[in-house]
Design a protein around this motif. Structure first.
Motif, PDB file in Angstrom:
ATOM      1  N   GLY A   1       0.822  -1.215   0.000  1.00 17.99           N
ATOM      2  CA  GLY A   1       0.000   0.000   0.000  1.00 17.99           C
ATOM      3  C   GLY A   1       0.852   1.259   0.000  1.00 17.99           C
ATOM      4  O   GLY A   1       0.523   2.245  -0.662  1.00 17.99           O
ATOM      5  N   ALA A   2       1.965   1.232   0.722  1.00 19.23           N
ATOM      6  CA  ALA A   2       2.886   2.376   0.718  1.00 19.23           C
ATOM      7  C   ALA A   2       3.479   2.560  -0.670  1.00 19.23           C
ATOM      8  O   ALA A   2       3.542   3.684  -1.185  1.00 19.23           O
ATOM      9  CB  ALA A   2       3.984   2.193   1.761  1.00 19.23           C
ATOM     10  N   ARG A   3       3.890   1.461  -1.274  1.00 17.89           N
ATOM     11  CA  ARG A   3       4.446   1.542  -2.632  1.00 17.89           C
ATOM     12  C   ARG A   3       3.423   2.118  -3.610  1.00 17.89           C
ATOM     13  O   ARG A   3       3.761   2.904  -4.487  1.00 17.89           O
ATOM     14  CB  ARG A   3       4.891   0.157  -3.102  1.00 17.89           C
ATOM     15  N   ALA A   4       2.172   1.720  -3.457  1.00 17.08           N
ATOM     16  CA  ALA A   4       1.114   2.173  -4.377  1.00 17.08           C
ATOM     17  C   ALA A   4       0.838   3.672  -4.255  1.00 17.08           C
ATOM     18  O   ALA A   4       0.347   4.290  -5.201  1.00 17.08           O
ATOM     19  CB  ALA A   4      -0.167   1.382  -4.119  1.00 17.08           C
ATOM     20  N   LEU A   5       1.156   4.245  -3.107  1.00 21.48           N
ATOM     21  CA  LEU A   5       0.893   5.678  -2.883  1.00 21.48           C
ATOM     22  C   LEU A   5       2.128   6.554  -3.075  1.00 21.48           C
ATOM     23  O   LEU A   5       2.108   7.743  -2.756  1.00 21.48           O
ATOM     24  CB  LEU A   5       0.318   5.885  -1.486  1.00 21.48           C
ATOM     25  N   ALA A   6       3.193   5.972  -3.610  1.00 22.03           N
ATOM     26  CA  ALA A   6       4.433   6.732  -3.827  1.00 22.03           C
ATOM     27  C   ALA A   6       4.167   7.924  -4.751  1.00 22.03           C
ATOM     28  O   ALA A   6       3.475   7.809  -5.763  1.00 22.03           O
ATOM     29  CB  ALA A   6       5.500   5.821  -4.431  1.00 22.03           C
ATOM     30  N   GLY A   7       4.711   9.079  -4.338  1.00 17.42           N
ATOM     31  CA  GLY A   7       4.624  10.281  -5.151  1.00 17.42           C
ATOM     32  C   GLY A   7       3.306  11.032  -5.061  1.00 17.42           C
ATOM     33  O   GLY A   7       3.119  12.037  -5.751  1.00 17.42           O
ATOM     34  N   GLN A   8       2.411  10.592  -4.203  1.00 19.77           N
ATOM     35  CA  GLN A   8       1.089  11.220  -4.113  1.00 19.77           C
ATOM     36  C   GLN A   8       0.964  12.131  -2.896  1.00 19.77           C
ATOM     37  O   GLN A   8       1.715  12.006  -1.927  1.00 19.77           O
ATOM     38  CB  GLN A   8       0.013  10.144  -4.035  1.00 19.77           C
ATOM     39  N   ASP A   9      -0.011  13.036  -2.954  1.00 21.13           N
ATOM     40  CA  ASP A   9      -0.385  13.808  -1.774  1.00 21.13           C
ATOM     41  C   ASP A   9      -1.133  12.873  -0.837  1.00 21.13           C
ATOM     42  O   ASP A   9      -2.043  12.156  -1.268  1.00 21.13           O
ATOM     43  CB  ASP A   9      -1.293  14.989  -2.151  1.00 21.13           C
ATOM     44  N   TRP A  10      -0.738  12.880   0.438  1.00 22.69           N
ATOM     45  CA  TRP A  10      -1.371  11.980   1.386  1.00 22.69           C
ATOM     46  C   TRP A  10      -2.421  12.684   2.235  1.00 22.69           C
ATOM     47  O   TRP A  10      -3.149  12.045   2.960  1.00 22.69           O
ATOM     48  CB  TRP A  10      -0.313  11.306   2.262  1.00 22.69           C
TER      49      TRP A  10
END
Length: 151
Positions: free
Chosen positions: A10-19
């Motif tokens: 899940g962390a990998r999938a959200l790489a580069g995004q606004d959290w």
């Protein structure tokens, strides 16, 4: 408003995004005084309310490191990590304090992921944390917050 991360993938999938963006948190004189006691930094611009009123900021201001120390509470208001065995604070990069934090200010953090990289047993996550003051024109703190999440 928040982001839930489901495990290492899940962390990998959200790489580069606004959290996301945290709720507002008020900085009080009591917090400033307690921080001064904990760190031994009793400079008058932080703890002498009367003298600070005639100082360069028109009143007492929070320590920069107090502002920095709010990152965990602001971060966890936004990001919830599930499905890992452990998360650790690995450190910080490029910390800056572009503007002061007058006591009584309300602060919030914007979290933007910069990188997610594999490390032994998990991932290293680098997020840019930008702390802003309600009504302010500049951020009060910008830092790269490094965490490690382990499977």
């Amino acid at each position: 408003m928040g982001t839930t991360i489901q495990g290492i993938d899940g962390a990998r999938a959200l790489a580069g995004q606004d959290w996301g963006t945290s709720n507002w948190v008020e900085v009080t004189q009591e917090q400033v005084n307690t921080f001064a006691d904990a760190t031994g930094d009793h400079q008058w611009i932080h703890v002498d309310v009367e003298k600070a009123r005639s100082g360069p900021f028109g009143g007492p201001i929070a320590h920069g490191f107090l502002t920095l120390s709010l990152i965990p509470v602001l971060f966890h208001d936004v990001v919830h990590v599930e499905g890992i065995s452990m998360a650790v604070n690995y450190g910080l990069n490029k910390v800056r304090f572009p503007a002061p934090v007058p006591v009584g200010s309300k602060l919030r953090a914007q979290i933007k992921n910069l990188t997610v990289e594999d490390v032994a047993g998990g991932v290293q996550v680098v997020n840019q944390v930008t702390i802003e003051r309600e009504g302010g024109t500049k951020p009060v703190c910008v830092a790269e917050f490094i965490s490690r999440y382990f499977a």
